[in-house]
Write a protein that holds these residues in place. Structure first.
Motif, PDB file in Angstrom:
ATOM      1  N   PRO A   1      25.083  45.488 -55.000  1.00 33.34           N
ATOM      2  CA  PRO A   1      24.503  46.821 -54.814  1.00 33.34           C
ATOM      3  C   PRO A   1      23.985  47.345 -56.152  1.00 33.34           C
ATOM      4  CG  PRO A   1      26.900  46.943 -54.866  1.00 33.34           C
ATOM      5  CD  PRO A   1      26.557  45.493 -54.902  1.00 33.34           C
ATOM      6  N   ALA A   2      22.846  48.017 -56.110  1.00 30.77           N
ATOM      7  CA  ALA A   2      22.266  48.553 -57.348  1.00 30.77           C
ATOM      8  C   ALA A   2      22.069  50.059 -57.267  1.00 30.77           C
ATOM      9  CB  ALA A   2      20.935  47.869 -57.641  1.00 30.77           C
ATOM     10  N   GLY A   3      22.573  50.658 -56.188  1.00 31.84           N
ATOM     11  CA  GLY A   3      22.452  52.100 -56.042  1.00 31.84           C
ATOM     12  C   GLY A   3      22.171  52.474 -54.606  1.00 31.84           C
ATOM     13  N   LYS A   4      21.988  53.759 -54.383  1.00 31.96           N
ATOM     14  CA  LYS A   4      21.634  54.243 -53.052  1.00 31.96           C
ATOM     15  C   LYS A   4      20.854  55.540 -53.208  1.00 31.96           C
ATOM     16  CE  LYS A   4      26.367  56.017 -52.640  1.00 31.96           C
ATOM     17  NZ  LYS A   4      27.625  55.947 -51.862  1.00 31.96           N
ATOM     18  N   VAL A   5      19.918  55.732 -52.295  1.00 25.35           N
ATOM     19  CA  VAL A   5      19.073  56.922 -52.330  1.00 25.35           C
ATOM     20  C   VAL A   5      18.968  57.470 -50.906  1.00 25.35           C
ATOM     21  CG1 VAL A   5      17.736  56.125 -54.321  1.00 25.35           C
ATOM     22  CG2 VAL A   5      16.969  55.557 -52.016  1.00 25.35           C
ATOM     23  N   ARG A   6      18.471  58.667 -50.810  1.00 32.09           N
ATOM     24  CA  ARG A   6      18.331  59.281 -49.491  1.00 32.09           C
ATOM     25  C   ARG A   6      16.882  59.123 -49.025  1.00 32.09           C
ATOM     26  NH1 ARG A   6      21.199  64.903 -48.355  1.00 32.09           N
ATOM     27  NH2 ARG A   6      22.929  63.432 -48.503  1.00 32.09           N
ATOM     28  N   GLY A   7      16.720  58.424 -47.909  1.00 35.18           N
ATOM     29  CA  GLY A   7      15.397  58.249 -47.321  1.00 35.18           C
ATOM     30  C   GLY A   7      14.772  56.895 -47.656  1.00 35.18           C
ATOM     31  N   PHE A   8      14.098  56.324 -46.680  1.00 32.33           N
ATOM     32  CA  PHE A   8      13.526  54.984 -46.848  1.00 32.33           C
ATOM     33  C   PHE A   8      12.351  54.992 -47.823  1.00 32.33           C
ATOM     34  CE2 PHE A   8      11.272  51.130 -45.231  1.00 32.33           C
ATOM     35  CZ  PHE A   8      12.299  50.227 -45.451  1.00 32.33           C
ATOM     36  N   LYS A   9      11.526  56.035 -47.788  1.00 30.16           N
ATOM     37  CA  LYS A   9      10.385  56.107 -48.711  1.00 30.16           C
ATOM     38  C   LYS A   9      10.858  56.134 -50.160  1.00 30.16           C
ATOM     39  CE  LYS A   9       6.893  58.225 -45.724  1.00 30.16           C
ATOM     40  NZ  LYS A   9       5.973  59.376 -45.529  1.00 30.16           N
TER      41      LYS A   9
ATOM     42  N   GLY B   1      26.189  56.346 -44.091  1.00 29.03           N
ATOM     43  CA  GLY B   1      24.800  56.102 -44.472  1.00 29.03           C
ATOM     44  C   GLY B   1      23.844  56.504 -43.373  1.00 29.03           C
ATOM     45  N   THR B   2      24.202  56.223 -42.146  1.00 29.69           N
ATOM     46  CA  THR B   2      23.346  56.571 -41.011  1.00 29.69           C
ATOM     47  C   THR B   2      23.239  58.082 -40.852  1.00 29.69           C
ATOM     48  OG1 THR B   2      23.951  54.537 -39.868  1.00 29.69           O
ATOM     49  CG2 THR B   2      23.020  56.308 -38.530  1.00 29.69           C
ATOM     50  N   ILE B   3      24.356  58.766 -40.946  1.00 27.78           N
ATOM     51  CA  ILE B   3      24.374  60.229 -40.768  1.00 27.78           C
ATOM     52  C   ILE B   3      23.602  60.925 -41.886  1.00 27.78           C
ATOM     53  CG2 ILE B   3      25.860  62.261 -40.758  1.00 27.78           C
ATOM     54  CD1 ILE B   3      28.011  60.512 -39.403  1.00 27.78           C
ATOM     55  N   LEU B   4      23.768  60.468 -43.118  1.00 31.84           N
ATOM     56  CA  LEU B   4      23.174  61.120 -44.282  1.00 31.84           C
ATOM     57  C   LEU B   4      21.827  60.538 -44.677  1.00 31.84           C
ATOM     58  CD1 LEU B   4      26.416  61.399 -46.460  1.00 31.84           C
ATOM     59  CD2 LEU B   4      25.353  63.188 -45.062  1.00 31.84           C
ATOM     60  N   ASN B   5      21.330  59.554 -43.902  1.00 33.39           N
ATOM     61  CA  ASN B   5      20.053  58.896 -44.197  1.00 33.39           C
ATOM     62  C   ASN B   5      20.072  58.218 -45.568  1.00 33.39           C
ATOM     63  OD1 ASN B   5      17.444  58.078 -43.536  1.00 33.39           O
ATOM     64  ND2 ASN B   5      16.497  59.892 -44.461  1.00 33.39           N
TER      65      ASN B   5
ATOM     66  N   VAL C   1      17.117  48.252 -47.050  1.00 36.71           N
ATOM     67  CA  VAL C   1      17.085  48.158 -45.581  1.00 36.71           C
ATOM     68  C   VAL C   1      17.126  49.564 -45.008  1.00 36.71           C
ATOM     69  CG1 VAL C   1      18.162  45.879 -45.437  1.00 36.71           C
ATOM     70  CG2 VAL C   1      19.608  47.913 -45.441  1.00 36.71           C
ATOM     71  N   GLU C   2      16.485  49.737 -43.871  1.00 36.98           N
ATOM     72  CA  GLU C   2      16.489  51.044 -43.218  1.00 36.98           C
ATOM     73  C   GLU C   2      17.734  51.231 -42.363  1.00 36.98           C
ATOM     74  OE1 GLU C   2      13.298  53.987 -41.035  1.00 36.98           O
ATOM     75  OE2 GLU C   2      12.849  51.863 -41.244  1.00 36.98           O
ATOM     76  N   SER C   3      18.211  50.132 -41.781  1.00 37.52           N
ATOM     77  CA  SER C   3      19.415  50.179 -40.951  1.00 37.52           C
ATOM     78  C   SER C   3      20.535  49.400 -41.623  1.00 37.52           C
ATOM     79  CB  SER C   3      19.131  49.580 -39.571  1.00 37.52           C
ATOM     80  OG  SER C   3      20.338  49.402 -38.852  1.00 37.52           O
ATOM     81  N   LEU C   4      21.732  49.974 -41.609  1.00 41.42           N
ATOM     82  CA  LEU C   4      22.883  49.340 -42.249  1.00 41.42           C
ATOM     83  C   LEU C   4      23.718  48.502 -41.282  1.00 41.42           C
ATOM     84  CD1 LEU C   4      24.071  52.436 -44.329  1.00 41.42           C
ATOM     85  CD2 LEU C   4      22.677  50.534 -45.124  1.00 41.42           C
TER      86      LEU C   4
END
Length: 292
Positions: free
Chosen positions: A204-212, A186-190, A166-169
Motif C-alpha cells: 500500500p502506498a496511501g489512500k485518497v477519497r474518490g477515484f478521480k 472504504g466503500t462507505i467513505l469512498n 481500484v474503484e472497488s475493494l
C-alpha cells in the motif's frame, strides 16, 4: 535467426499484438468459478468474458498456476528444434509458477543436456512483467546472445514498477489483501487505495477519497519517480474490464509529459484480475534495456 525463444506465464498480460510480433510462447494459468471446471487463460477464456462472468454473476474465481507438465509441453518443441529457452514468471512471492518452471527445466535437461534453459523470476506481475518481456524482445531483436539477455533481464527487472488503484475493494478483501472492516469503511467513505508493485511485492502506498483523485495521484507518483529521465523509460497503462479508462489514462499521462507510452494498453488478465478485480487501473514503467 535467433537460437533461443522467449516464454512467459500468462500473468504478463502483454497484448497479443506484441506476443505475435515477437513470437513469444505463453504458458497459461487456469481459472475456476467454483463448478469444478478449469479454463486456461487466453486460449479458453479471454479477459472480456472473464470480467463479464465475475461482475454479472457476482463470482469470486480461483486461479491455478501452470503445472510442471505445462511447462514441459511448452518448452519441448523449441528444444527439439535445437533452440534454447528463456522464460520469465510471475513474482515468486505471489505464485509457485517460477518453481514449476524450474522443476520442468531440471527434468528437460536430462533429455536435452546440451540445451540452455533459463528461468527468471520477474519480481513483477501484469504490466510490469509484460514490460520486462517487451524489453527482452527488443534485446533479442538487437541480437543479444542467450547469456547476455538473461543477465540484463535480471538487472532490468528491478527498475520496473506499477502504480495502480481500484474503484472497488471487494476483490482485494476476498483475496486477503485487506480486511473486511477496511473494505467496508472504504466503500462507505469512498476511499480508494494507492497500491504499488515493486521488487516482487505488492504494497500500500496511501489512500485518497474518490477515484478521480486516485488516478491523479498515480499520475503524480509516476511523474515524480521518472523525473527528467523520460527518454530512458518505457511506459504502459493498464486496465481490467474497462479499456476505455486505459485510453483516458494514457491521454491524461501524455498531457503531463512526453512519455514513451506503448500504443496498445495492457488489459489485466485472469491471473491478476481474479485478485484485483474488474476496476483496476494503473501505470507501469521500466528502464529501457539500452539505458540501464
Amino acid at each position: 535467426m535467433h537460437n533461443y525463444k522467449l516464454f512467459s506465464d500468462s500473468s504478463c498480460d502483454l497484448p497479443a499484438f506484441y506476443i505475435e510480433k515477437y513470437d513469444i510462447g505463453i504458458i497459461p494459468y487456469t481459472v475456476s468459478f467454483g463448478d469444478g471446471t478449469y479454463y486456461k487463460e487466453i486460449s479458453e477464456l479471454q479477459p472480456h468474458d472473464f470480467y463479464e462472468k465475475i461482475v454479472y454473476q457476482n463470482i469470486f474465481p480461483k486461479t491455478s498456476l501452470p503445472s510442471i507438465q505445462d511447462y514441459i509441453d511448452a518448452f519441448t518443441p523449441t528444444l527439439q528444434n535445437g533452440k534454447d529457452v528463456i522464460c520469465i514468471c510471475l513474482s515468486s512471492k505471489f505464485s509457485g509458477s517460477y518453481q514449476s518452471a524450474c522443476n520442468a527445466k531440471n527434468i528437460l535437461l536430462e533429455s536435452y543436456p546440451n540445451s540452455n534453459i533459463a528461468i527468471i523470476d520477474s519480481r513483477q506481475a501484469t504490466g510490469g512483467q509484460g514490460l520486462l518481456l517487451y524489453e527482452m524482445a527488443q534485446m533479442q531483436c538487437t541480437g543479444y546472445a542467450f547469456e547476455r539477455i538473461v543477465s540484463e533481464a535480471e538487472r532490468l527487472r528491478d527498475t520496473a514498477k506499477i502504480n495502480f488503484t481500484v474503484e472497488s475493494l471487494d476483490y482485494l478483501q476476498k483475496g486477503g489483501r485487506i480486511g473486511k472492516a477496511s473494505a467496508l469503511a472504504g466503500t462507505i467513505l469512498n476511499i480508494k487505495p494507492i497500491i504499488i508493485m515493486a521488487n516482487g511485492e505488492l504494497s500500500p502506498a496511501g489512500k485518497v477519497r474518490g477515484f478521480k483523485k486516485a488516478v491523479k495521484t498515480i499520475i503524480d507518483m509516476t511523474q515524480k519517480e521518472i523525473g527528467e529521465e523520460l527518454e530512458n523509460y518505457q511506459v504502459c497503462v493498464l486496465s481490467a474490464q474497462n479499456m476505455d479508462r486505459a485510453e483516458e489514462l494514457k491521454q491524461l499521462l501524455e498531457q503531463y509529459a512526453n512519455y514513451d507510452i506503448l500504443e496498445i494498453p495492457f488489459q489485466v488478465g485472469v491471473t491478476i484480475g481474479a485478485h484485483a478485480g474488474p476496476t483496476a487501473l494503473g501505470i507501469c514503467y521500466i528502464k529501457k534495456y539500452n539505458c540501464i
